[in-house]
Structures are given as structure tokens and as C-alpha cells.
Design an enzyme around this catalytic site. Structure first.
Site, PDB file in Angstrom:
ATOM      1  N   ASP A 107      96.131 -34.218 -67.804  1.00 32.73           N
ATOM      2  CA  ASP A 107      95.850 -35.631 -68.262  1.00 32.73           C
ATOM      3  C   ASP A 107      95.823 -36.473 -68.814  1.00 32.73           C
ATOM      4  OD1 ASP A 107      93.739 -34.523 -65.876  1.00 32.73           O
ATOM      5  OD2 ASP A 107      93.042 -33.370 -67.851  1.00 32.73           O
ATOM      6  N   CYS A 148      94.542 -18.388 -72.818  1.00 30.07           N
ATOM      7  CA  CYS A 148      93.364 -19.186 -73.203  1.00 30.07           C
ATOM      8  C   CYS A 148      92.912 -18.716 -75.084  1.00 30.07           C
ATOM      9  CB  CYS A 148      92.496 -18.474 -72.804  1.00 30.07           C
ATOM     10  SG  CYS A 148      92.380 -16.795 -72.335  1.00 30.07           S
ATOM     11  N   ASN A 159      80.949 -20.671 -55.680  1.00 26.97           N
ATOM     12  CA  ASN A 159      79.767 -20.089 -54.543  1.00 26.97           C
ATOM     13  C   ASN A 159      78.674 -18.971 -55.359  1.00 26.97           C
ATOM     14  OD1 ASN A 159      82.103 -18.973 -53.757  1.00 26.97           O
ATOM     15  ND2 ASN A 159      82.416 -19.298 -51.816  1.00 26.97           N
ATOM     16  N   SER A 165      80.917 -16.707 -55.682  1.00 25.96           N
ATOM     17  CA  SER A 165      81.258 -15.299 -55.245  1.00 25.96           C
ATOM     18  C   SER A 165      83.007 -15.147 -55.645  1.00 25.96           C
ATOM     19  CB  SER A 165      81.167 -14.865 -54.039  1.00 25.96           C
ATOM     20  OG  SER A 165      82.441 -14.646 -53.414  1.00 25.96           O
ATOM     21  N   ASP A 185      90.481 -18.567 -56.032  1.00 29.83           N
ATOM     22  CA  ASP A 185      90.208 -17.780 -57.324  1.00 29.83           C
ATOM     23  C   ASP A 185      91.011 -16.273 -57.803  1.00 29.83           C
ATOM     24  OD1 ASP A 185      87.689 -19.657 -56.580  1.00 29.83           O
ATOM     25  OD2 ASP A 185      86.851 -17.924 -55.265  1.00 29.83           O
ATOM     26  N   HIS A 226      88.857 -13.815 -70.551  1.00 35.17           N
ATOM     27  CA  HIS A 226      89.040 -14.832 -70.733  1.00 35.17           C
ATOM     28  C   HIS A 226      88.254 -15.177 -72.029  1.00 35.17           C
ATOM     29  CE1 HIS A 226      89.504 -19.643 -70.331  1.00 35.17           C
ATOM     30  NE2 HIS A 226      88.086 -19.783 -70.248  1.00 35.17           N
ATOM     31  N   ASP A 258      85.301 -24.591 -73.078  1.00 37.32           N
ATOM     32  CA  ASP A 258      86.321 -24.169 -72.814  1.00 37.32           C
ATOM     33  C   ASP A 258      87.467 -25.386 -72.576  1.00 37.32           C
ATOM     34  OD1 ASP A 258      88.217 -22.680 -72.021  1.00 37.32           O
ATOM     35  OD2 ASP A 258      86.786 -22.025 -70.579  1.00 37.32           O
ATOM     36  N   ASN A 284      78.868 -14.143 -64.492  1.00 32.81           N
ATOM     37  CA  ASN A 284      78.019 -14.168 -62.978  1.00 32.81           C
ATOM     38  C   ASN A 284      78.743 -13.364 -61.810  1.00 32.81           C
ATOM     39  OD1 ASN A 284      75.277 -13.455 -64.245  1.00 32.81           O
ATOM     40  ND2 ASN A 284      75.442 -15.668 -65.080  1.00 32.81           N
TER      41      ASN A 284
HETATM   42  C1  LIG Z   1      83.591 -18.521 -51.650  1.00 33.39           C
HETATM   43  O1  LIG Z   1      84.420 -19.099 -52.126  1.00 33.39           O
HETATM   44  C2  LIG Z   1      85.723 -18.816 -51.445  1.00 33.39           C
HETATM   45  C3  LIG Z   1      87.164 -19.546 -51.269  1.00 33.39           C
HETATM   46  O2  LIG Z   1      87.144 -19.757 -52.400  1.00 33.39           O
HETATM   47  C4  LIG Z   1      85.352 -18.258 -49.543  1.00 33.39           C
HETATM   48  O3  LIG Z   1      87.094 -17.720 -49.622  1.00 33.39           O
HETATM   49  C5  LIG Z   1      84.077 -17.473 -50.045  1.00 33.39           C
HETATM   50  O4  LIG Z   1      84.515 -16.443 -47.876  1.00 33.39           O
HETATM   51  C6  LIG Z   1      83.272 -18.085 -49.793  1.00 33.39           C
HETATM   52  N1  LIG Z   1      82.624 -16.512 -49.912  1.00 33.39           N
HETATM   53  C7  LIG Z   1      80.728 -16.971 -50.046  1.00 33.39           C
HETATM   54  C8  LIG Z   1      80.015 -15.110 -50.081  1.00 33.39           C
HETATM   55  O5  LIG Z   1      80.652 -18.136 -49.891  1.00 33.39           O
END
Ligand SMILES: *[C@@H]1O[C@H](CO)[C@@H](O)[C@H](O)[C@H]1NC(C)=O
Ligand SMILES: *[C@@H]1O[C@H](CO)[C@@H](O)[C@H](O)[C@H]1NC(C)=O
Ligand SMILES: *[C@@H]1O[C@H](CO)[C@@H](O)[C@H](O)[C@H]1NC(C)=O
Ligand SMILES: *[C@@H]1O[C@H](CO)[C@@H](O)[C@H](O)[C@H]1NC(C)=O
Ligand SMILES: CC(=O)N[C@H]1CO[C@H](CO)[C@@H](O)[C@@H]1O
Length: 690
Positions: free
Chosen positions: A225, A270, A303, A305, A322, A328, A351, A391
Site C-alpha cells: 500500500d 513474519c 468465522n 474456523s 484460510d 507466526h 502485527d 483460537n
Molecule cells: C468458515 O469460512 C470458510 C471460508 O473461509 C468456509 O469455507 C467455512 O465453511 C466456514 N466455516 C464455518 C464453520 O462457518
């Protein structure tokens, strides 16, 4: 006639002022001060000037100083302190006035001009640099513990942890915040920022706030940037720049950035970003440290996850945005958080690694560590991202491109965010700060906080209720288990020996087919090359266990191993009509050791010899060997020594001389590279006597 009263001398008392302001370590002739603390200057005049009552001082910083923005102050010599800028007469020896000047504890930091207006002299007296003041209770960066201040402000070398959960290792890092020109370069980082370029007056006015300065630095240390300091590259090949593993400190990086007229320095990863940000923070007076998180999630969509994919043959797939990084590295900076509430003061995550944009720019933080532990993901700044790094749940999927289908193989709630580490205060040992970031994995409190964070992020995803538990339930319980065990030494140049242990957990006989692969990787999971694969079929009786050997020869991996020395080994095990079980393990091969030894007592200004020992472990010669040495306070700049080629198994001794310039415990860093080993590092702590 007034001209006879002209100013004949100006003494900044640089040495005594800098000692009192804890800035005497800076290798610079300038007057460097900390805010909120008085300093004295002496003005000499041609004739007696009486009490100097009519002297008016002006301080100003930045290109558009103004009193309303507090980037300029005009004040008279007086007896009272005002809380703002003030000047007081200390001594009057006829022609010489000694004056003490105070700045407010919340003054903007930076380079200032001091001017004097009076009936007999008007003009600039000179410049000084004003920094944050961790020694001062009224300053937002106040740190009460002296040993911590010594470590987090004054220490100019440190340790950064790298590796993986089952092999934590470290690299030495020369922060070098006091080295020649570094403070100046760190101040110019602020002047190159997008904020300054858009609105310099407003930017300079906000430099009173460590939150603001920290966030701007986190944006500027990466080049994205804004043409900031360092360009990141995780490709595994770095021909147009330096392999990130070869850096050993921030000084070279910052100097190269300036030398090239502020073109991004290539390349960082990193720990390089974090090491450099740490230098900038400490140089400006913000207490800071470098933090390493193992199994660090990079959750792009908040999310909490992260999905990890493999194909049916066991190849890791770079699929989805992801990822989970083996480790890191980021920074923590110490200051108050009046914006989100005083209970979130203390360590704040910053970071500089360019992972995600925040308000349109690659920057991250400050995010309160206490806030992360409590799941306050709706607070400023970038809390969801940092919360997820320590987490997030990890879901493993098998994706079959021939049918475009995917099947979940496992879901784990406690594999991310392990052994969060930093160098301990005053010693070279590792301090684990995981409990500052979260309650113990699996504890009721930790699950409550996770739930709270999830609700704040996705009010409409409440049904994820006890998230990991429920998603673990939607994965069929496997009838077999598997694990990779290391069965030999893991050393570059030798065969890698592991075993895949498989166990039949079911009550009936099971036949399984297993596909295995090994890939060399970069620490954040970037795939470099497949180096090995194997498949087999085996039948196991109920409860039976078996070990299947994995042997990867040096010839198979040598061409594809990167300086990270990391190999990802995966097995996909399939029992007909059941879900696949994925077993994965990242291993790190050790480099041959490089030892350093001081051959005498180290004293300030007395040359001392240091010896390096290295043995070639290979059955082939190694060539193009170079030893690089550096260490703040131990030698000026760095030393580059060409080491003769080594025959197979040959030992090499190299002696060189260093000249300590400062007393105390100093760190000597060596980096040995040759055609077969791109970056072997060693650290030698040296106690330098007066
Ligand atoms: C979390 O986001 C990813 C996309 O980055 C998606 O594929 C996945 O299903 C989502 N998982 C949940 C548990 O929401
Ligand atoms: C990383 O480095 C390689 C080799 O120099 C180069 O081809 C690639 O473009 C670089 N990537 C980035 C993002 O700069
Ligand atoms: C192993 O790979 C082959 C293709 O090479 C595939 O047919 C088979 O299903 C794979 N096995 C497992 C356990 O996925
Ligand atoms: C490694 O990190 C860089 C920078 O964030 C990113 O571009 C790259 O995709 C990452 N690799 C993986 C596998 O996540
Ligand atoms: C000791 C050591 O590894 N030195 C390195 C430090 O960085 C400078 C400049 O980049 C080099 O001379 C060496 O690579």
C-alpha cells in the site's frame, strides 16, 4: 543599542540531558529527550541580561505547526510550571542564563525546533528529538518495573522463537535501535506513511498517541500500500532479494531502505517484520517485545474456523483463503487504552506482516491482549483477526478434484494457538505467555469466551452453539487411528526416518489403504515440492497396531529443501465405506551446528578473538562458504569472512577479532552460509567488562 545583547553561545547540555532522559545509548550527537521531563539549556549573551524576563520560546514540530493542534507552543520564561510547555530560570550568572524547559507528558513525539524571541535576539536555537517516556507515570507508555523497562526499551538485541510445536527453536535478532541513524530512519518511517502524505498536520498532531503511532508503524513496516520498509515473499525462492532467513537484525534492513531512497527492501517474512517493528517501537520509546504463536490461524472471513485440505493421494492442497502457519510472529507494545477502557491497558498486539487489510490498508492492531483473552472481539483494532489466530477451530477436509466433492475428516478445537512465546526479561530463556491470550484449552472458561466471541461476530450463527463439539459430532468416529513417530535423527544431509503408527480401534478386522506424501514447505504452509510418496494396503485385527517405515533420502529432498528446513508428511488412510483419516506431521531438520567461542575476556575498547567451528557433515564438498558476524556494541557494522571450501566431513576453524564498545551482556550473531546450507545461525552472549 540592543545589538550588543546578542546571543553568543548556546549549550544544549547534550550529555547530561541525555543521561537524565535515558537516551545516552543512542549513537548520535543530537539532543534526544523524553516527553514530560525537564531539560536544561544554557544561553550565553555578550552582556548581562538581567533576569531574562522578556524571553519567549517557541517549540514546533512538523511542516504545519499550530498551537491548536499542540504541534507548536509559545511560552515565556516564568516560575510556574503549567502542565504544558514551560521554561524556568535555573541560574543566572550575569551573561549566562541556565534555563530548564519542560514538555507535557502527552506531547507529540518527533523532531522539534526551538526558537527564541526577545527584544535582542530572534531566531532558531536548534533542534531536538522528543520521544515517549516509559519512565514517567503520566505518560501513556509508563512501565513501572525497572527490569522490564531495561528489557523492553533499552535492550538492543533479542531472541525470536521459530519452528513448530514439537520443535521450538530460536534465532537471534539484533534490534539495534541505538545504532547510528536508526532513530532518524524510524522517524522518517512516520513521514512516509499514507496518513502523513494525505494530511501532515493532522498526522503529526496524533503522534502524541502510542496507539496511533503503533498502528501507523504496523502499516509502514510492510511495503504493501505505501512503499513501506519490507516486501514480503513466501514463495521459497528469492533471487531478486535476500532469503528472509539470512537477515539477522533490523539495522541492515532500515539502512538499506534509506540507502535505496525508500524503496521496499526484499524480502521479509513474519519474524523479519516483527524484528523490524520492534526496533522502531523501542527507538521511539514505546516498550515492546516480539511474540511467537505456534499453529497460528489465518482466518480471512472471521468465522473462527479454518479449513485445511488434502487430496485423496495425501497431497496438501492450497485451497481456500484460510491457512494455519507453523508459527507466526508479531509484536506487543505497552501502553494505556483510554479508548476502550483502562482495564484493557497493558500489552497490545501490533502485527506488521501483511496478512489482511484493515480499514483498507495492511496494518494490524493495537489489539489488547486482555481483550483477546476475554473475547472482546468488537473492540478496536482488528480483534477478530488476532482472536482467531490463537483460537480458531481447525477442520481437515479431503477434496477430490475428479468428482469435485469434499468430505470432512476431522475437526479440532485446540490445535491452534500453542506455546505463545517471548524472550524472558533479563535472561535468554523462553517465557510462555499463552495464558495471557486465552484460558486453558478445553476449560469451561475458554469455551465460554469462544462462544461469546462467536456470538459477537456472527449473531446469526448462534446455532454453532458448542461449535467444535457439534462439528466433531458430524464427523463419523473413525475405526482406526494413526500417528507419525520420529525414529531417527532429523538432520540436513541425512536420511529422514519416521514411522506411521496405525491402530485398529474397532472390534472387527479392518483393511485399509494408505496414501502418503512428503512435501518441502515454507513455514506458513506454502508448498514447495513433492519429495516422496508411498502407498500400501494393510489389514489389522481388532486392537492390532502396526508401524510402517517412512524413509526419505537426502538425494530426494536436498534440491527442494528451503532455509526453513521443513517437510510436511501426510497419510490419507481409507477403510472402505468409512471416512478418510488424515495423519499429518511437519518436521524440521536440524542444521549442522556452528559453535562460537570467545578466546579471552571481553572489555570495552580491548580487541578480543572469537573462534568459529563448523564441520561439514556431508559426503560431498561444500563451497561458497561465507561467515557473517554482527552484534551491537561488539563491532561496528558487520564482518564478512570468506571461508575456504570444505572437503567431505572436514572441520573448519575460523578466527576473527571483535572490538567491544559498550559494557554489559551483548549478543554476537553469526550466520554461516554455503551452497548446501543457506543459513546456519549461532548466537554467543558476551559479557563485556568496563
Ligand atoms: C468458515 O469460512 C470458510 C471460508 O473461509 C468456509 O469455507 C467455512 O465453511 C466456514 N466455516 C464455518 C464453520 O462457518
Ligand atoms: C517472490 O520472489 C520471487 C523470486 O524473486 C518473485 O518471482 C516473486 O514475484 C516474488 N513475489 C512477490 C510477492 O514479490
Ligand atoms: C490413493 O490414491 C489413489 C490414486 O492414486 C486413489 O485411487 C485411492 O483412493 C487413494 N487412497 C485413499 C486412501 O484415498
Ligand atoms: C504465506 O503467506 C503469504 C502472505 O500472507 C501468502 O500470500 C501465502 O498465500 C501464504 N501461503 C499459505 C499457504 O498460506
Ligand atoms: C551475522 C550475520 O548473519 N550477518 C548478516 C547480517 O546482515 C548483514 C547485512 O544484511 C550481512 O552482512 C549478513 O547477512
Amino acid at each position: 543599542c540592543l545589538t550588543t545583547l546578542e546571543l553568543t553561545s548556546m549549550n544544549w547540555n547534550v550529555s547530561s540531558n541525555r543521561q537524565a532522559h535515558h537516551t545516552d545509548k543512542f549513537y548520535s550527537p543530537e539532543l534526544i529527550l523524553r516527553r514530560g521531563q525537564l531539560f536544561t539549556v544554557s544561553l550565553g549573551f555578550r552582556e548581562n541580561v538581567g533576569s531574562g524576563q522578556n524571553l519567549t520560546f517557541t517549540v514546533s514540530t512538523g511542516p504545519n505547526p499550530s498551537e491548536s493542534a499542540k504541534t507548536k507552543a509559545v511560552f515565556q520564561l516564568s516560575n510556574g510550571k503549567s502542565g504544558g510547555w514551560s521554561a524556568e530560570l535555573q541560574a543566572n550568572r550575569g551573561n549566562t542564563l541556565t534555563i530548564s524547559i519542560s514538555s507535557p507528558a502527552n506531547a507529540p513525539i518527533g523532531r522539534y525546533t526551538l526558537s527564541l524571541q526577545s527584544s535582542f535576539f530572534s531566531g532558531q536555537l536548534g533542534t531536538f528529538i522528543l520521544l515517549f517516556n516509559p519512565w514517567l507515570q503520566a505518560d501513556d507508555v509508563f512501565m513501572s518495573n525497572a527490569a522490564e523497562r531495561e528489557e523492553y526499551v533499552q535492550q538492543d538485541a533479542g531472541i525470536i522463537y521459530v519452528g513448530s510445536t514439537n520443535r521450538i527453536s530460536m534465532v537471534g535478532w539484533n534490534f539495534g535501535q541505538f545504532e547510528q541513524d536508526i532513530l532518524s530512519i524510524c522517524l522518517s518511517i512516520l513521514d512516509k506513511s499514507l496518513n502523513f502524505r494525505r494530511d501532515p498536520a493532522n498526522d503529526v498532531a496524533q503522534r502524541n498517541d502510542p496507539k496511533y503511532v503503533g498502528r501507523v508503524l504496523s502499516a509502514m513496516i510492510n511495503s504493501n500500500d505505501d512503499n513501506g520498509v519490507l516486501a514480503g515473499n513466501w514463495s521459497g525462492s528469492y533471487p531478486g532479494g535476500r532469503d528472509p532467513r539470512n537477515w539477522n537484525g533490523s539495522v541492515e534492513i532500515l539502512k538499506e531502505w534509506k540507502r535505496s531512497s525508500f524503496k521496499p527492501v526484499r524480502y521479509g517474512q513474519c519474524w523479519v517484520f516483527a524484528g523490524t517493528l520492534n526496533t522502531a517501537l523501542r527507538s521511539l520509546g514505546i516498550p515492546s517485545r516480539v511474540i511467537t504463536n505456534f499453529n497460528s490461524a489465518h482466518d480471512t472471513d472471521q468465522n473462527l474456523s479454518v479449513d485445511v485440505y488434502y487430496d485423496p493421494r495425501g497431497n496438501p492442497l492450497d485451497r481456500g483463503s484460510d491457512s494455519i502457519w507453523n508459527f507466526h510472529v508479531w509484536n506487543e507494545a505497552w501502553f494505556t487504552r483510554t479508548d476502550v477502557g483502562p482495564s484493557y491497558s497493558g500489552w497490545q498486539v501490533l502485527d506488521a506482516t501483511p496478512q489482511e487489510r484493515s480499514q483498507g490498508v495492511f496494518q494490524c492492531g493495537p489489539a489488547s491482549v486482555i481483550g483477546i483473552r476475554e473475547g472482546e472481539v468488537d473492540q478496536d483494532f482488528d480483534m477478530p483477526f488476532v482472536f482467531a489466530e490463537v483460537n480458531a477451530d481447525r477442520n481437515t477436509w479431503i477434496y477430490d478434484s475428479t468428482t469435485n466433492t469434499q468430505m470432512k475428516s476431522s475437526s479440532e478445537s485446540s490445535s491452534v494457538g500453542k506455546y505463545i512465546s517471548t524472550k524472558a526479561v533479563g535472561t535468554n530463556s523462553r517465557m510462555d505467555v499463552t495464558e495471557k491470550y486465552k484460558y486453558p484449552d478445553g476449560s469451561a472458561q475458554e469455551r465460554q469466551v469462544f462462544q461469546k466471541a462467536l456470538e459477537k461476530l456472527r449473531p446469526n450463527l448462534l446455532f454453532r452453539a458448542t461449535s467444535a463439539e457439534s462439528s466433531e459430532r458430524d464427523v463419523q468416529k473413525p475405526s482406526i487411528s494413526g500417528k507419525f513417530k520420529v525414529t531417527g535423527l532429523l538432520v540436513v544431509g541425512q536420511e529422514v526416518n519416521l514411522a506411521l503408527n496405525l491402530k485398529n480401534l474397532a472390534s472387527g478386522r479392518k483393511t485399509m489403504t494408505v496414501n502418503m506424501t512428503a512435501w518441502t514447505i515454507v513455514y506458513n504452509g506454502t508448498l514447495v515440492h513433492e519429495v516422496w510418496k508411498d502407498s500400501f494396503t494393510i489389514s489389522l485385527d481388532p486392537g492390532e497396531e502396526t508401524q510402517h517405515p517412512v524413509k526419505i533420502s537426502y538425494a530426494q529432498y536436498e534440491k527442494y529443501l528451503k532455509a526453513d528446513n521443513m517437510i510436511r508428511i501426510t497419510a490419507v488412510c481409507q477403510v472402505p465405506s468409512e471416512g478418510d483419516v488424515v495423519v499429518a506431521r511437519d518436521i524440521i531438520l536440524d542444521n549442522p551446528s556452528l559453535t562460537l567461542e570467545a578466546l579471552g575476556e571481553a572489555r570495552v575498547q580491548k580487541p578480543v578473538n572469537v573462534q568459529m567451528l563448523f564441520s561439514n557433515p556431508l559426503d560431498e564438498p561444500v563451497k561458497n562458504c561465507v561467515l557473517m558476524v554482527e552484534g551491537s556494541g561488539l563491532l561496528r557494522g558487520n564482518l564478512k569472512i570468506d571461508v575456504p571450501n570444505l572437503r567431505p566431513k572436514e572441520r573448519s576453524h575460523v578466527r576473527f577479532e571483535i572490538l567491544p564498545t559498550r559494557s554489559g551482556t551483548k549478543q554476537l550473531l553469526a550466520d554461516f552460509s554455503c551452497n548446501r546450507f543457506p543459513a546456519i545461525k549461532s548466537i554467543l552472549p558476551i559479557d563485556v567488562a568496563e
